[in-house]
Design an enzyme around this catalytic site. Structure first.
Site, mmCIF file in Angstrom:
data_model
loop_
_atom_site.group_PDB
_atom_site.id
_atom_site.type_symbol
_atom_site.label_atom_id
_atom_site.label_comp_id
_atom_site.label_asym_id
_atom_site.label_seq_id
_atom_site.Cartn_x
_atom_site.Cartn_y
_atom_site.Cartn_z
ATOM 1 N N TYR A 184 -16.092 20.392 -11.199
ATOM 2 C CA TYR A 184 -16.598 19.058 -11.557
ATOM 3 C C TYR A 184 -17.699 18.685 -10.552
ATOM 4 C CZ TYR A 184 -15.962 13.932 -12.159
ATOM 5 O OH TYR A 184 -16.124 12.595 -12.374
ATOM 6 N N ASP A 187 -7.569 21.667 -9.973
ATOM 7 C CA ASP A 187 -7.902 20.495 -10.786
ATOM 8 C C ASP A 187 -7.470 20.851 -12.211
ATOM 9 O OD1 ASP A 187 -9.081 18.600 -12.434
ATOM 10 O OD2 ASP A 187 -10.882 18.401 -11.206
ATOM 11 N N ARG A 190 0.822 -1.210 0.000
ATOM 12 C CA ARG A 190 0.000 0.000 0.000
ATOM 13 C C ARG A 190 0.855 1.259 0.000
ATOM 14 N NH1 ARG A 190 -2.335 -0.121 5.039
ATOM 15 N NH2 ARG A 190 -0.999 1.595 5.649
ATOM 16 N N LYS A 232 -8.185 10.454 -17.436
ATOM 17 C CA LYS A 232 -8.521 11.131 -18.690
ATOM 18 C C LYS A 232 -7.341 11.057 -19.671
ATOM 19 C CE LYS A 232 -12.432 11.925 -16.708
ATOM 20 N NZ LYS A 232 -12.740 13.084 -15.876
HETATM 21 C C1 LIG Z 1 -13.333 13.064 -14.596
HETATM 22 C C2 LIG Z 1 -12.906 14.222 -13.806
HETATM 23 C C3 LIG Z 1 -12.533 14.068 -12.475
HETATM 24 C C4 LIG Z 1 -12.659 12.761 -11.733
HETATM 25 O O1 LIG Z 1 -11.827 11.777 -12.218
HETATM 26 P P1 LIG Z 1 -12.176 10.232 -11.928
HETATM 27 O O2 LIG Z 1 -10.915 9.543 -12.240
HETATM 28 O O3 LIG Z 1 -13.324 9.903 -12.825
HETATM 29 O O4 LIG Z 1 -12.561 10.137 -10.492
HETATM 30 C C5 LIG Z 1 -12.084 15.175 -11.808
HETATM 31 N N1 LIG Z 1 -12.012 16.376 -12.391
HETATM 32 C C6 LIG Z 1 -12.362 16.560 -13.663
HETATM 33 C C7 LIG Z 1 -12.254 17.921 -14.262
HETATM 34 C C8 LIG Z 1 -12.836 15.493 -14.417
HETATM 35 O O5 LIG Z 1 -13.237 15.691 -15.671
#
Ligand SMILES: *Cc1c(COP(=O)(O)O)cnc(C)c1O
Length: 388
Positions: free
Chosen positions: A109, A181, A56, A206
């Protein structure tokens, strides 16, 4: 040997975090599946002076990914976790506790908003939402207990570009941390730390993954935030599996060439859509006509493949005919993979209204031929018109 910091980001994305000599020359760090790590002797167990302690708490798989990301971000320390949302929660929890106040961008988000309003509120962390376009004019929102300002630029669904350096200056004047973010731009197109960010967050699900086959997130910290981030990550038991770190790292190596293509295709689609009678407005800072274009040009070094569009009002059956007739655009959440996607967007805003807000769509330009994608949208508009 060249100093890593002097290398261009594209070169760092290829070379950083590799440890071939430790793996019989294999170019890529193999997948380590491990819970128990065996110690050589009692002395090493008692001293804890070993590279790996417990699955972990890190393996060569997570270390390779985290080191590569740190080099690309230009930060001090990166911690990987199991999703982007997990990374957002980790970043906030590493700077906020009971009795603290958080300033959250209104265009965040949607699951970030749910985290703040439902779960963080239960633990005594209070959230105030602010207009993404507030720039430096947010002094009046700060309270004595404001610990962090959270940015997301461009914003989810509406794509407003934030003046992150101005926001960071206001936050640092009040000793508040700046969290970003940075999923849309990735570290390749927006330098979080150069623009005053303390914790750079990425849904690696992403663009870093890039193939719609992995859930992964990380937070990269600057010097002043690295120790608290690492401690919080450890105490919460956060972790990313060896398989997922491998996929993230594999995606990262080709991300620069993929992003360039995603961005070029998105510009083509957005420009084409902007001239269509069905479209009221395209939301994409790479377009000169976009209100966020000037700040985007000042702060970003590229645009990726995700953008929004506001349609002119149509009956819902016409919207359904458009979506259902598309053959190359998949309908589904997430984005950043090689395939084109389209979804209707539903806004959740409380601090700054967005008008006109309906019908709003979001498009992710994939790696297909741009002409084929435009032809697909065109036949979709034909189907829309026929259903009106
Ligand atoms: C998809 C997304 C997230 C979350 O990511 P996950 O891996 O799906 O939890 C966070 N911020 C933005 C801008 C996103 O598009």
């Amino acid at each position: 040997m060249t100093d890593e910091d002097e290398l261009k980001k594209e070169t760092r994305a290829v070379h950083a975090g590799r440890m071939s000599a430790e793996h019989f020359g294999a170019v890529n760090t193999p997948v380590y599946r491990a819970s128990t790590i065996l110690y050589r002797d009692l002395a090493s167990l008692e001293s804890g002076d070993v590279p790996y302690i417990y699955g972990r708490r890190g393996t060569p798989s997570s270390q390779s990914l985290e080191e590569a990301i740190t080099a690309l971000e230009g930060g001090t320390r990166t911690l990987a976790c199991c999703s982007g949302l997990n990374a957002i929660a980790l970043a906030i929890l590493s700077v906020c506790g009971a009795g603290d106040h958080l300033l959250m961008v209104d265009s965040c988000y949607a699951p970030t908003r749910a985290l703040c309003d439902r779960t963080l509120a239960r633990y005594g962390i209070e959230t105030t939402y602010y207009d993404p376009l507030i720039g430096g004019g947010m002094e009046s929102l700060f309270r004595d207990n404001t610990k962090a300002v959270f940015c997301e630029s461009p914003g989810s669904l509406t794509f407003e570009v934030q003046d992150v350096p101005a926001i960071a200056a206001a936050a640092h004047a009040r000793d508040a941390s700046v969290l970003l973010d940075n999923t849309w731009a990735t570290p390749l197109y927006f330098d979080a730390f150069v623009h005053g960010v303390d914790l750079s967050i990425q849904a690696a699900t992403k663009y870093i993954g890039g193939h719609a086959d992995v859930m992964l997130g990380y937070v990269c910290a600057n010097d002043s935030h690295a120790a608290r981030l690492a401690q919080t990550h450890d105490h919460l038991g956060l972790y990313a599996s060896g398989d997922d770190c491998f996929l993230g790292l594999r995606g990262l190596r080709t991300m620069p060439v993929r992003l360039k293509r995603h961005g070029e295709t998105a510009v083509k689609l957005a420009t084409w859509l902007q001239a269509r009678p069905e479209i009221s407005r395209v939301l994409y800072p790479a377009l000169e006509s976009d209100p966020g274009h000037a700040i985007w040009q000042r702060d970003f070094s590229g645009a990726t493949g995700l953008f929004g569009a506001v349609l002119n009002p149509i009956p819902h059956r016409a919207l359904a005919a458009f979506f259902d007739s598309l053959k190359l655009f998949g309908m589904g959440y997430s984005w950043g993979g090689y395939e084109s996607l389209i979804v209707p967007s539903k806004l959740h805003r409380t601090a700054s209204p967005f008008t006109p807000e309906c019908p709003l769509i979001r498009i992710h330009a994939g790696l297909e031929d741009p002409g084929d994608l435009i032809a697909d949208l065109e036949q979709g508009f034909d189907a829309m018109r026929a259903a009106q």
